[in-house]
Structure formats: structure tokens, C-alpha cells
Design an enzyme around this catalytic site. Structure first.
Site, PDB file in Angstrom:
ATOM      1  N   ASP A   1       0.840  -1.195   0.000  1.00  0.00           N
ATOM      2  CA  ASP A   1       0.000   0.000   0.000  1.00  0.00           C
ATOM      3  C   ASP A   1       0.882   1.255   0.000  1.00  0.00           C
ATOM      4  O   ASP A   1       2.118   1.148   0.039  1.00  0.00           O
ATOM      5  CB  ASP A   1      -0.913  -0.044   1.246  1.00  0.00           C
ATOM      6  CG  ASP A   1      -2.264   0.603   0.983  1.00  0.00           C
ATOM      7  OD1 ASP A   1      -2.368   1.415   0.049  1.00  0.00           O
ATOM      8  OD2 ASP A   1      -3.219   0.312   1.735  1.00  0.00           O
TER       9      ASP A   1
ATOM     10  N   ASP B   1     -10.525   2.683  -3.140  1.00  0.00           N
ATOM     11  CA  ASP B   1     -11.012   1.449  -2.514  1.00  0.00           C
ATOM     12  C   ASP B   1     -12.488   1.192  -2.813  1.00  0.00           C
ATOM     13  O   ASP B   1     -13.303   2.116  -2.802  1.00  0.00           O
ATOM     14  CB  ASP B   1     -10.897   1.554  -0.983  1.00  0.00           C
ATOM     15  CG  ASP B   1      -9.467   1.407  -0.503  1.00  0.00           C
ATOM     16  OD1 ASP B   1      -8.559   1.175  -1.328  1.00  0.00           O
ATOM     17  OD2 ASP B   1      -9.259   1.548   0.722  1.00  0.00           O
TER      18      ASP B   1
END
Ligand SMILES: *[C@@H]1O[C@H](CO)[C@@H](O)[C@H](O)[C@H]1NC(C)=O
Ligand SMILES: *[C@@H]1O[C@H](CO)[C@@H](O)[C@H](O)[C@H]1NC(C)=O
Ligand SMILES: *[C@@H]1O[C@H](CO)[C@@H](O)[C@H](O)[C@H]1NC(C)=O
Ligand SMILES: *[C@@H]1O[C@H](CO)[C@@H](O)[C@H](O)[C@H]1NC(C)=O
Ligand SMILES: *[C@@H]1O[C@H](CO)[C@@H](O)[C@H](O)[C@H]1NC(C)=O
Length: 433
Positions: A157, A218
Site C-alpha cells: 500500500d 477502494d
């Protein structure tokens, strides 16, 4: 461009992918984040907290309920797995209360069941959840730790980071994973943090260093979220589409089918559009309690076959009809193709009339298989046929390679127009699917 020409052209493009031999077709499996987030309250919520038991439970379901055989083999940990402190040697370590057996044991649990374990890190000072990140001087240590544990995939990430750290760190982690000698698939969140588009994002480079990458935000448990993600990818299909291929995939994020936000039709739409996009199929749901309806969508063999087509060409939107129907298409390696008719309407099932020649298919006779109903029909390229598309739903067709006209000369009456709604199709052979 004629579609046959498009298929031919795509097959000719020579592409370089990350040379670890992994993920020649879009990866499939399960990933914790969307459904379980950073739930670390194992005292009050033992069944759903991020702990080794959650991943073992999912592994049991994948291996016992028919998922693994269909290709769903990755069991992926996301954020909030680690201890807040590195160990004395500066290595990441799992939270000792929630992962008492450690990650190496969890990896063995997966391997014993023919599954693979994925883990999560962050190219920055902290993970998005505030756990230790991977700073530039920790890249090699962390890669080696994951390899020592027997991990099979890393999602890296990009929270608490900046452009220059990411530009240096993501390629270096790719090299560091390779240098461990263990083949570890590499998922890069980098482009999502750089807006997903050139010139900030270099898709050629991504294909050389990552097996998959998150381009966009997301996913959440709602239809709005699924639709806005899908729309972003198809709006930018000419930029992101060519970046995909065997070993390197655009990742529109997890499948949320089986949770709370999608109707049956919307669940079918997510599955169909993700297969058209050659997207990774990582479910984030509860496989212990999933409904049979959601399971049937996720385990649909025809869609999985389309998703896993070895040519690995990402499909595209062919048209956005004013009536509220979109048509999506993906070329497949056997000269067949997949078509999806998707409805943006909110009134009633819409009877959409179309012919394959209007979609630029070459002359010929085509057999088509509707993947949700299991119905087969045959049409000439010029014959009009009707699909009945539910609001926010899809009709998805597997279109077989054409048979040339002359082979059917004098036999034309055999194949009139087909109607791909639920009732009036021949229920013939579920063919090679
Ligand atoms: C590392 O990269 C080399 C060259 O690109 C490749 O041949 C090799 O298979 C890779 N090894 C691993 C473990 O990924
Ligand atoms: C990016 O972050 C690194 C590490 O935290 C820092 O040293 C560097 O100055 C930052 N660069 C910019 C342009 O902010
Ligand atoms: C993108 O990356 C490729 C491969 O690393 C490189 O050859 C190319 O110069 C880069 N393009 C740009 C615009 O930076
Ligand atoms: C696909 O079509 C091309 C061009 O018509 C042909 O050369 C090739 O043999 C076909 N491939 C298959 C698997 O049928
Ligand atoms: C079919 O081809 C024509 C001519 O190249 C093009 O204008 C049209 O957009 C194409 N239609 C579809 C649905 O791709």
C-alpha cells in the site's frame, strides 16, 4: 475497426511483464479488507477479527466448498496484522495475541491445503491503519522476512508516503522480492496514489515491476461504489486496457458479492464486468455464511473461464446506448468473445435489440451461450436478437468463433433470431464451458 482485426492485433502485441512467471491469468482468491477492515477486537468479535483463525476459517471454506478447484487459491491478509513494534532485528512481526502461531505457520496451513498466502505492507512510514510501514531502508529486510515465512503474495500500500519515496520504493521492492529467490506475486497500490493516469503513472514500468496494481480508490459495500469504479476503468480503457496482459493486471479492487450492498442483479453485474476487465477476482466476504445465490454467481464456471482466458486481453466498452444500455466486449483466445449488456435504467427489464454485425462482428453464423441462464442460441451476424436486461443487471453472452456462411449454404432456416431472455431460448448443450 473490425472486431476480428482487433483480436488479431491484440494477439500480436509483444509485451514485457514482471518476469516471475506468476499470475499468467488474473489471480483469484480471498482478501480480508473490504469485509473485515481493521477489526482487531478479538475479545468481543472473535469470529470476525483480524486473526489467524479468520484466515484459517476462510482457507477451510476455500478448500472444502469447491472454491479452490475453480481457481480461488489466494488467502490474503490485509492491514492490521502486525505488531506495533518491529522485533530486535528490525523485522516485522505478527501481533502475538491474534496470530499466536505466526505467519510462517499460517503459510504452511495454506500450502497444506493447496492454497497460497498473501500479506500486506505499506511503502511509507506507517500502514493506512497506523501499523509499521516499510521505509526505504527496510525494503530488503521486509522482502526477506516475507520470503522466509513462505508468503506467496505481497500487497504494498502507499499511505504515509510521498511521490519520491514511492518512485524509488516500489521498483526496489520488486527487485528485493526477486532477490529472495522465492516467487512472490507483487501487488502495487502505487498508481492509485498518483491519480491512476499518465503522465504521473507509467503503465509500461508498472507492467515490468508488478503483477497487478490498484489504479483507483477502494471499493466499498455499495452499488454506487461498484459502478463508479467500473465507470472509471471503462472511461479510461484506452489508457489502462493495453497495460494489462499475462502476468500484469489492472486491479479495480475486490468482489463484494455475498455482502450487504448488492442485489442479485448487481452482484451479477460486478462479476460480469470484472471478468470483461480481466480483473483479479479477490472476494471479500464471509465464506462461512455466504448465501447459495451469491456462491452460484462467484462459482459460475463460464464467467470464470472468460475471466481466466489465457490470451489475457482486457475487454472494453463498445458502446453506451442512449437508451441506458452499455455493451462491453472481451476477445478470447479461441477466437470467441464475451459480450455484456448492462442496464443503467431503473424502470423495468429492458428489451434491447441488437445484431452482432452492428457490433462489428465479421460475417458468419454464431452460437452464443448466456452464462447465467445456461441457454444457447444461434444467430447470423446480421440477425437482430433481443436481450432482456434487468435494472442495474446484465446479460452476459459467451460468443463462439463464427462458422462461415458457405458451410451452411441452403440451410439458413435452421437459425432464425434468438431471444436471450429467460423463457424462449432452446435449452441446449452447455457446450465446452
Ligand atoms: C528474478 O528475475 C529474473 C530475471 O528477470 C527471472 O528470470 C527470475 O525467474 C526471477 N526470480 C524470481 C524468484 O522471481
Ligand atoms: C518524502 O518523504 C521522505 C521520507 O519521509 C522525506 O525524506 C522526503 O523529504 C519527502 N519528500 C518530499 C518531496 O516531501
Ligand atoms: C516508462 O517506463 C519505461 C520502462 O521502465 C521507460 O522505458 C519509459 O521511458 C518510461 N516513460 C516515461 C514517459 O517516463
Ligand atoms: C483464429 O482466427 C485466425 C484468423 O482468422 C486463425 O488464423 C486462427 O487459426 C484462429 N484460431 C483458432 C484457435 O481458431
Ligand atoms: C464499428 O466500426 C465503425 C467503423 O470503423 C465505427 O465507427 C463504429 O464505432 C464501430 N462500432 C462499434 C460498436 O464498435
Amino acid at each position: 475497426m473490425h472486431l476480428a482485426v482487433a483480436i488479431f492485433a491484440s494477439a500480436l502485441v509483444l509485451t514485457l511483464a514482471l518476469d516471475n512467471g506468476l499470475m499468467r491469468t488474473p489471480p483469484m482468491g480471498w482478501l480480508a479488507w473490504e469485509r473485515y477492515r481493521c477489526d482487531i477486537d478479538c475479545e468481543r468479535d472473535p469470529k470476525n477479527c483480524i486473526s489467524e483463525n479468520l484466515f484459517k476459517d476462510m482457507a477451510d471454506r476455500l478448500s472444502e466448498d469447491g472454491w479452490r478447484e475453480l481457481g480461488y487459491v489466494y488467502v490474503n491478509i490485509d492491514d492490521c496484522w502486525s505488531s506495533m513494534e518491529r522485533d530486535k532485528q528490525g523485522r516485522l512481526q505478527a501481533d502475538p495475541k491474534r496470530f499466536p502461531g505466526g505467519i510462517a505457520n499460517l503459510a504452511r496451513y495454506m500450502h497444506d491445503r493447496g492454497l497460497k498466502l498473501g500479506i500486506y505492507g505499506d511503502m511509507g512510514t506507517h500502514t493506512c491503519g497506523g501499523y509499521p510501514g516499510t521505509n526505504l531502508d527496510q525494503i530488503e529486510t521486509d522482502a526477506q522476512t516475507f520470503a522466509d515465512w513462505g508468503v506467496d503474495m505481497l500487497k504494498l500500500d502507499g499511505c504515509y508516503s510521498n511521490e519520491s519515496v514511492q518512485a524509488e520504493g516500489y521498483p526496489r521492492m520488486s527487485k528485493a522480492l526477486n532477490a529472495t529467490g522465492r516467487r512472490i506475486a507483487y501487488s502495487c497500490s502505487w498508481p492509485a496514489y498518483q491519480g491512476g493516469l499518465p503522465p504521473k503513472v507509467n503503465y509500461t514500468q508498472l507492467g515490468e515491476i508488478c503483477n497487478l496494481w490498484r489504479n483507483y480508490g477502494d471499493i466499498q459495500d455499495s452499488w454506487d461504489s461498484v459502478l463508479s469504479i467500473s465507470d472509471w476503468f471503462f472511461k479510461n480503457q484506452d489508457i489502462v486496457g493495453p497495460a494489462a496482459g499475462p502476468g500484469k493486471w489492472n486491479d479495480p479492487d475486490m468482489l463484494i458479492i455475498g455482502n450487504f450492498g448488492l442485489s442479485t442483479d448487481q452482484s451479477r453485474s460486478q462479476m460480469a464486468l470484472w471478468a470483461i476487465m480481466a480483473a483479479p477476482l479477490f472476494m471479500s466476504n464471509d465464506l462461512r455464511t455466504i448465501s447459495s445465490g451469491a456462491r452460484a454467481i462467484l462459482q459460475n464456471k463460464a464467467i470464470i473461464r472468460i475471466s481466466q482466458d489465457p490470451m489475457g486481453v482486457q475487454g472494453k466498452r463498445l458502446l453506451k446506448d442512449k437508451c441506458g444500455i452499455d455493451v462491453y466486449w472481451r476477445p478470447l483466445s479461441d477466437n470467441g468473445s464475451a459480450l455484456v449488456f448492462f442496464s443503467r435504467r431503473n424502470d423495468m427489464p429492458y428489451r434491447y435489440q441488437i445484431s452482432l454485425s452492428k457490433l462489428n462482428y465479421t460475417t458468419g453464423l454464431y452460437k452464443m451461450y448466456e452464462v447465467f441462464m445456461g441457454k444457447v442460441g444461434t444467430v447470423e451476424d446480421t440477425s437482430e436478437f433481443t436481450v432482456s436486461v434487468n435494472p442495474s443487471g446484465v446479460v452476459m453472452l459467451y460468443v463462439f468463433p463464427p462458422v462461415k456462411h458457405r458451410q451452411f449454404h441452403g440451410n439458413a432456416k435452421l437459425h432464425g433470431p434468438a431471444h436471450f431472455h429467460h423463457h424462449d431460448l432452446d435449452n441446449a448443450i452447455p457446450p465446452v464451458l
